[in-house]
Design a protein around this motif. Structure first.
Motif, PDB file in Angstrom:
ATOM      1  N   GLU A  21      -0.743  -0.854   7.544  1.00  0.00           N
ATOM      2  CA  GLU A  21      -0.516  -2.263   7.893  1.00  0.00           C
ATOM      3  C   GLU A  21       0.597  -2.858   7.036  1.00  0.00           C
ATOM      4  O   GLU A  21       1.417  -3.641   7.540  1.00  0.00           O
ATOM      5  N   GLU A  22       0.656  -2.477   5.777  1.00  0.00           N
ATOM      6  CA  GLU A  22       1.735  -2.940   4.904  1.00  0.00           C
ATOM      7  C   GLU A  22       3.086  -2.417   5.381  1.00  0.00           C
ATOM      8  O   GLU A  22       4.069  -3.153   5.405  1.00  0.00           O
ATOM      9  N   ILE A  23       3.128  -1.154   5.775  1.00  0.00           N
ATOM     10  CA  ILE A  23       4.371  -0.563   6.284  1.00  0.00           C
ATOM     11  C   ILE A  23       4.799  -1.282   7.559  1.00  0.00           C
ATOM     12  O   ILE A  23       5.973  -1.625   7.729  1.00  0.00           O
ATOM     13  N   ALA A  24       3.860  -1.519   8.450  1.00  0.00           N
ATOM     14  CA  ALA A  24       4.177  -2.219   9.703  1.00  0.00           C
ATOM     15  C   ALA A  24       4.710  -3.621   9.416  1.00  0.00           C
ATOM     16  O   ALA A  24       5.635  -4.088  10.093  1.00  0.00           O
ATOM     17  N   ALA A  25       4.167  -4.299   8.415  1.00  0.00           N
ATOM     18  CA  ALA A  25       4.647  -5.634   8.050  1.00  0.00           C
ATOM     19  C   ALA A  25       6.026  -5.565   7.403  1.00  0.00           C
ATOM     20  O   ALA A  25       6.865  -6.438   7.637  1.00  0.00           O
ATOM     21  N   ASP A  26       6.278  -4.528   6.611  1.00  0.00           N
ATOM     22  CA  ASP A  26       7.569  -4.374   5.944  1.00  0.00           C
ATOM     23  C   ASP A  26       8.679  -3.946   6.905  1.00  0.00           C
ATOM     24  O   ASP A  26       9.858  -4.204   6.646  1.00  0.00           O
ATOM     25  N   VAL A  53      11.540   8.423  13.109  1.00  0.00           N
ATOM     26  CA  VAL A  53      11.148   9.241  11.968  1.00  0.00           C
ATOM     27  C   VAL A  53       9.705   9.678  12.165  1.00  0.00           C
ATOM     28  O   VAL A  53       8.905   8.970  12.772  1.00  0.00           O
ATOM     29  N   ARG A  54       9.403  10.876  11.661  1.00  0.00           N
ATOM     30  CA  ARG A  54       8.058  11.440  11.752  1.00  0.00           C
ATOM     31  C   ARG A  54       7.621  11.876  10.372  1.00  0.00           C
ATOM     32  O   ARG A  54       8.409  12.408   9.608  1.00  0.00           O
ATOM     33  N   ALA A  55       6.340  11.661  10.097  1.00  0.00           N
ATOM     34  CA  ALA A  55       5.811  12.027   8.789  1.00  0.00           C
ATOM     35  C   ALA A  55       4.353  12.435   8.920  1.00  0.00           C
ATOM     36  O   ALA A  55       3.632  11.921   9.774  1.00  0.00           O
ATOM     37  N   SER A  56       3.934  13.325   8.049  1.00  0.00           N
ATOM     38  CA  SER A  56       2.548  13.779   8.089  1.00  0.00           C
ATOM     39  C   SER A  56       1.612  12.868   7.305  1.00  0.00           C
ATOM     40  O   SER A  56       0.397  12.965   7.445  1.00  0.00           O
ATOM     41  N   ARG A  62       6.607   5.897   4.685  1.00  0.00           N
ATOM     42  CA  ARG A  62       7.257   4.810   3.934  1.00  0.00           C
ATOM     43  C   ARG A  62       8.563   5.298   3.305  1.00  0.00           C
ATOM     44  O   ARG A  62       9.596   4.640   3.386  1.00  0.00           O
ATOM     45  N   ALA A  63       8.535   6.465   2.677  1.00  0.00           N
ATOM     46  CA  ALA A  63       9.737   7.004   2.034  1.00  0.00           C
ATOM     47  C   ALA A  63      10.853   7.230   3.053  1.00  0.00           C
ATOM     48  O   ALA A  63      12.016   6.893   2.801  1.00  0.00           O
TER      49      ALA A  63
END
Length: 72
Positions: A21-26, A53-56, A62-63
């Protein structure tokens, strides 16, 4: 059995707000979701226009988004 990495990811998602949720807000200009493979969760994906971008993990997502923002 849950691995330490998976346990950390679950704990991060259960907080309020959760890390995703923090990532979505950022990064509100990205559409963020998690892939599903049947009953299993897959990679996290964030897309904006032609950029994806894709991440596991949420930490990796975030990075990658931070790197992507630095390039733009």
């Amino acid at each position: 059995m849950m691995t330490a990495d998976r346990a950390a990811e679950v704990a991060a998602m259960l907080g309020h707000p959760s890390m995703i949720e923090e990532i979505a807000a950022d990064y509100p200009h990205y559409e963020i979701h998690r892939e599903r493979n049947g009953s299993r969760h897959g990679d996290w994906r964030a897309a904006q226009g032609d950029v994806e971008v894709r991440a596991s993990s949420v930490e990796e997502l975030r990075a990658l988004l931070q790197e992507q923002e630095a390039v733009q």
